[in-house]
Scaffold this active site. Structure first.
Site, short mmCIF file in Angstrom:
data_model
loop_
_atom_site.label_atom_id
_atom_site.label_comp_id
_atom_site.label_asym_id
_atom_site.label_seq_id
_atom_site.Cartn_x
_atom_site.Cartn_y
_atom_site.Cartn_z
CE LYS A 68 1.09 -4.31 2.24
NZ LYS A 68 2.16 -3.48 3.06
N GLY B 98 -0.66 7.51 2.96
CA GLY B 98 -1.21 8.27 1.96
C GLY B 98 -0.61 8.29 0.49
#
Length: 186
Positions: free
Chosen positions: A144, A46
């Protein structure tokens, strides 16, 4: 030793992971102006959602991950796979209205290079397709991926859906890590 400094800094600043500094650097360099509806893919633990809520308090973040995530005020979290994102009514209603999709998704690595590269590529393609479907015109994707034999073709694929594609290796990334981030504007 530098990686430890990033982790210590994250803890000192109340973040869940050092990854916040990677996203923070990319956001600073890309100078995104509008961040209000954010879709966070692969969000656990998170840190990226925390960063968005802290720095863009008027934003609304929807986060999904197959892993559980401790609650963050201002973030709607759904424990589900990216393949099932359209089953989430709250997110599906905002299709085409997100101005930022962030993805820190990575598969569990097996140590078998060919298998790991294909698994990363599959998740990256899912991420690009999801971003293409859920972003508004002019919206951005930060994703990513990893430096491997598929990076060049992945980037070309991303260029089919995004008018601008850039590559970033943030300072907070471990030097020995093959992770790299792709940024695209729809």
């Amino acid at each position: 030793m530098q990686s430890d400094n990033w982790a210590i800094r994250a803890k000192d600043e109340g973040y869940r992971s050092r990854a916040v500094f990677k996203l923070q650097e990319i956001l600073r360099k890309t100078k995104l102006k509008k961040i209000s509806n954010v879709l966070d893919l692969g969000s656990a633990p998170g840190g990226w959602s925390q960063l968005i809520i802290k720095n863009y308090p008027n934003s609304k973040v929807f986060a999904i991950d197959i892993l559980d995530m401790e609650k963050i005020d201002g973030v709607d979290f759904f424990q589900i796979s990216i393949e099932k994102i359209e089953e989430i009514e709250e997110i599906d209603l905002l299709k085409g209205k997100f101005n930022l999709v962030i993805s820190d998704i990575a598969p569990n690595l097996t140590g078998i290079t060919a298998v790991d590269c294909e698994n990363v590529l599959d998740l990256n393609h899912l991420t690009i397709n999801t971003a293409h479907n859920f972003l508004e015109k002019g919206g951005a994707l930060i994703m990513k991926t990893f430096q491997n034999n598929n990076l060049k073709s992945l980037r070309k694929n991303m260029e089919l859906s995004f008018k601008l594609v850039q590559t970033y290796k943030p300072a907070a990334s471990k030097k020995q890590s093959g992770e790299i981030y792709l940024y695209g504007v729809k």
